[in-house]
Scaffold this motif. Structure first.
Motif, mmCIF file in Angstrom:
data_model
loop_
_atom_site.group_PDB
_atom_site.id
_atom_site.type_symbol
_atom_site.label_atom_id
_atom_site.label_comp_id
_atom_site.label_asym_id
_atom_site.label_seq_id
_atom_site.Cartn_x
_atom_site.Cartn_y
_atom_site.Cartn_z
ATOM 1 N N LEU A 1 0.783 -1.233 0.000
ATOM 2 C CA LEU A 1 0.000 0.000 0.000
ATOM 3 C C LEU A 1 0.814 1.282 0.000
ATOM 4 C CD1 LEU A 1 -2.838 -0.725 2.615
ATOM 5 C CD2 LEU A 1 -3.098 -0.458 0.147
ATOM 6 N N SER A 2 1.961 1.268 0.662
ATOM 7 C CA SER A 2 2.633 2.514 1.019
ATOM 8 C C SER A 2 3.524 3.064 -0.083
ATOM 9 C CB SER A 2 3.474 2.313 2.284
ATOM 10 O OG SER A 2 2.674 1.831 3.334
ATOM 11 N N ASP A 3 3.440 4.376 -0.259
ATOM 12 C CA ASP A 3 4.388 5.076 -1.114
ATOM 13 C C ASP A 3 5.687 5.337 -0.346
ATOM 14 O OD1 ASP A 3 2.553 5.528 -3.404
ATOM 15 O OD2 ASP A 3 1.467 6.756 -1.948
ATOM 16 N N THR A 4 5.537 5.675 0.924
ATOM 17 C CA THR A 4 6.682 5.979 1.785
ATOM 18 C C THR A 4 6.492 5.305 3.133
ATOM 19 O OG1 THR A 4 6.929 8.149 0.736
ATOM 20 C CG2 THR A 4 8.071 7.824 2.836
ATOM 21 N N ILE A 5 7.580 4.782 3.679
ATOM 22 C CA ILE A 5 7.561 4.146 4.991
ATOM 23 C C ILE A 5 8.588 4.843 5.879
ATOM 24 C CG2 ILE A 5 8.007 2.019 6.287
ATOM 25 C CD1 ILE A 5 7.230 0.493 3.705
ATOM 26 N N THR A 6 8.159 5.230 7.063
ATOM 27 C CA THR A 6 9.079 5.746 8.072
ATOM 28 C C THR A 6 9.233 4.686 9.151
ATOM 29 O OG1 THR A 6 8.434 8.056 7.691
ATOM 30 C CG2 THR A 6 9.518 7.561 9.780
ATOM 31 N N VAL A 7 10.470 4.276 9.395
ATOM 32 C CA VAL A 7 10.756 3.274 10.417
ATOM 33 C C VAL A 7 11.266 3.981 11.659
ATOM 34 C CG1 VAL A 7 12.011 1.164 10.991
ATOM 35 C CG2 VAL A 7 11.415 1.651 8.600
ATOM 36 N N LEU A 8 10.592 3.739 12.775
ATOM 37 C CA LEU A 8 11.019 4.298 14.049
ATOM 38 C C LEU A 8 11.674 3.219 14.897
ATOM 39 C CD1 LEU A 8 7.939 6.500 15.078
ATOM 40 C CD2 LEU A 8 10.025 7.235 13.930
ATOM 41 N N ALA A 9 12.673 3.601 15.651
ATOM 42 C CA ALA A 9 13.318 2.711 16.618
ATOM 43 C C ALA A 9 13.805 3.564 17.775
ATOM 44 C CB ALA A 9 14.484 1.951 15.987
ATOM 45 N N ARG A 10 13.419 3.176 18.982
ATOM 46 C CA ARG A 10 13.800 3.909 20.189
ATOM 47 C C ARG A 10 13.451 5.396 20.076
ATOM 48 N NH1 ARG A 10 17.559 0.308 18.889
ATOM 49 N NH2 ARG A 10 18.816 1.869 17.786
ATOM 50 N N GLY A 11 12.306 5.666 19.465
ATOM 51 C CA GLY A 11 11.786 7.022 19.399
ATOM 52 C C GLY A 11 12.368 7.900 18.321
ATOM 53 N N LEU B 1 14.714 5.791 12.044
ATOM 54 C CA LEU B 1 15.825 4.916 11.679
ATOM 55 C C LEU B 1 16.056 4.914 10.178
ATOM 56 C CD1 LEU B 1 17.893 2.775 12.669
ATOM 57 C CD2 LEU B 1 16.093 1.056 12.365
ATOM 58 N N ALA B 2 14.962 4.940 9.420
ATOM 59 C CA ALA B 2 15.059 4.927 7.960
ATOM 60 C C ALA B 2 13.750 5.433 7.379
ATOM 61 C CB ALA B 2 15.354 3.518 7.452
ATOM 62 N N GLU B 3 13.809 5.872 6.135
ATOM 63 C CA GLU B 3 12.606 6.337 5.458
ATOM 64 C C GLU B 3 12.779 6.160 3.961
ATOM 65 O OE1 GLU B 3 10.011 9.737 6.890
ATOM 66 O OE2 GLU B 3 11.032 10.687 5.190
ATOM 67 N N GLY B 4 11.694 5.775 3.300
ATOM 68 C CA GLY B 4 11.737 5.596 1.859
ATOM 69 C C GLY B 4 10.702 4.593 1.413
ATOM 70 N N PRO B 5 10.729 4.182 0.140
ATOM 71 C CA PRO B 5 9.814 3.141 -0.338
ATOM 72 C C PRO B 5 10.155 1.791 0.293
ATOM 73 C CG PRO B 5 11.443 3.675 -2.009
ATOM 74 C CD PRO B 5 11.633 4.677 -0.908
ATOM 75 N N TYR B 6 9.219 0.857 0.224
ATOM 76 C CA TYR B 6 9.412 -0.443 0.874
ATOM 77 C C TYR B 6 10.659 -1.153 0.358
ATOM 78 C CZ TYR B 6 8.553 -5.160 2.552
ATOM 79 O OH TYR B 6 8.676 -6.378 3.174
ATOM 80 N N SER B 7 10.900 -1.095 -0.943
ATOM 81 C CA SER B 7 12.049 -1.791 -1.524
ATOM 82 C C SER B 7 13.359 -1.312 -0.906
ATOM 83 C CB SER B 7 12.078 -1.591 -3.037
ATOM 84 O OG SER B 7 12.141 -0.204 -3.347
ATOM 85 N N GLU B 8 13.406 -0.032 -0.593
ATOM 86 C CA GLU B 8 14.614 0.552 -0.009
ATOM 87 C C GLU B 8 14.709 0.259 1.479
ATOM 88 O OE1 GLU B 8 15.809 5.120 0.906
ATOM 89 O OE2 GLU B 8 15.353 4.655 -1.199
ATOM 90 N N VAL B 9 13.605 0.466 2.182
ATOM 91 C CA VAL B 9 13.591 0.285 3.635
ATOM 92 C C VAL B 9 13.816 -1.178 4.016
ATOM 93 C CG1 VAL B 9 12.041 0.318 5.631
ATOM 94 C CG2 VAL B 9 12.214 2.323 4.150
ATOM 95 N N SER B 10 13.201 -2.091 3.269
ATOM 96 C CA SER B 10 13.266 -3.507 3.627
ATOM 97 C C SER B 10 14.661 -4.096 3.445
ATOM 98 C CB SER B 10 12.265 -4.314 2.795
ATOM 99 O OG SER B 10 12.576 -4.227 1.414
ATOM 100 N N SER B 11 15.512 -3.422 2.669
ATOM 101 C CA SER B 11 16.868 -3.929 2.463
ATOM 102 C C SER B 11 17.898 -3.209 3.331
ATOM 103 C CB SER B 11 17.263 -3.791 0.988
ATOM 104 O OG SER B 11 17.231 -2.436 0.582
#
Length: 254
Positions: A217-227, A230-240
């Motif tokens: 679904l997502s165009d952009t994903i923001t990954v949070l860790a410890r507040g 941590l990373a941001e971008g499309p799933y293909s980028e974030v998941s790797s």
């Protein structure tokens, strides 16, 4: 008008010495589907609550359509077009699906709780209510009490009542939480349809644990860790991203 409907600057929330959200700066692109993910305790729900004004930030600022809403009340934010759907389904169980949507349609008219009004005076809302039920795949359940709907269909009804406010931005708190595979697929399809609805240019922000839903679904994903971001971008980028794999996907949620 900016390409970004929501922006935050150094958003921070401290609870009794514990920093749950630490200097988070987000930019949510207008007309996109943006997901906040992260392991338990990452701060995503706190961040979500800050954006929707159910929590006040300790530091930082929040802007919606270029307007500073850092200290704006939740109800006033909703009137501006940013509307939140809750993790626990918020519908009137004794009322039919149609009646639930009709109540939601009354809100902009200032008559939400005028239950004593005659059916004739409310029936003018039925056409639009049925359109919204059809949009979420519930037209055939219009006369079914909300309490008798399956969990997945209750969540769809909740989204229909949220759409009754015609939001410019829809915020979804774990929309597939607790659902079986069939309901997950139905809700994911519904979110896709709502986000891409012709002529609406609607923005969706969601907190979601189910990575298969996020990936599709997502165009952009923001990954949070410890507040922190941590990373941001499309799933293909974030998941790797090795840090994301270690912090989130390696925890068994992938």
């Amino acid at each position: 008008m900016s390409d970004f409907i929501v922006e935050t600057d150094g958003l921070t929330k401290v609870f009794k010495g514990f920093t749950a959200v630490d200097s988070v700066s987000l930019r949510i692109r207008r007309g996109s589907v943006h997901a906040l993910i992260g392991p338990n305790g990452a701060g995503k729900t706190t961040c979500f609550n800050l954006l929707t004004k159910f929590l006040e930030p300790s530091r930082g600022a929040i802007f919606y359509n270029g307007r500073d809403i850092t200290h704006t009340r939740p109800a006033d934010v909703a009137r501006l077009g940013m509307v939140r759907s809750f993790q626990i389904s918020a519908t009137f169980g004794h009322m039919t699906a149609l009646e639930n949507v009709r109540v939601a349609l009354q809100r902009p008219l200032g008559t939400s709780f005028h239950f004593w009004r005659s059916d004739a005076s409310l029936s003018r809302l039925d056409g639009r209510a049925m359109e919204l039920l059809d949009d979420v795949g519930l037209a055939e359940f219009a006369d079914v009490p909300a309490a008798d709907l399956s969990y997945g269909r209750k969540r769809a009804l909740e989204i229909a009542t949220t759409l009754a406010l015609d939001p410019e931005m829809l915020l979804l708190d774990e929309p597939t939480s607790g659902m079986g595979h069939e309901d997950v697929g139905r809700i994911a399809e519904l979110i896709q349809r709502v986000a891409r609805q012709s002529g609406k240019n609607r923005t969706v922000l969601m907190v979601e644990h189910n990575l298969s839903v996020v990936a599709g679904l997502s165009d952009t994903i923001t990954v949070l860790a410890r507040g922190q971001v941590l990373a941001e971008g499309p799933y293909s980028e974030v998941s790797s991203n090795p840090e994301v794999v270690e912090a989130y996907m390696g925890t068994g949620h992938a």
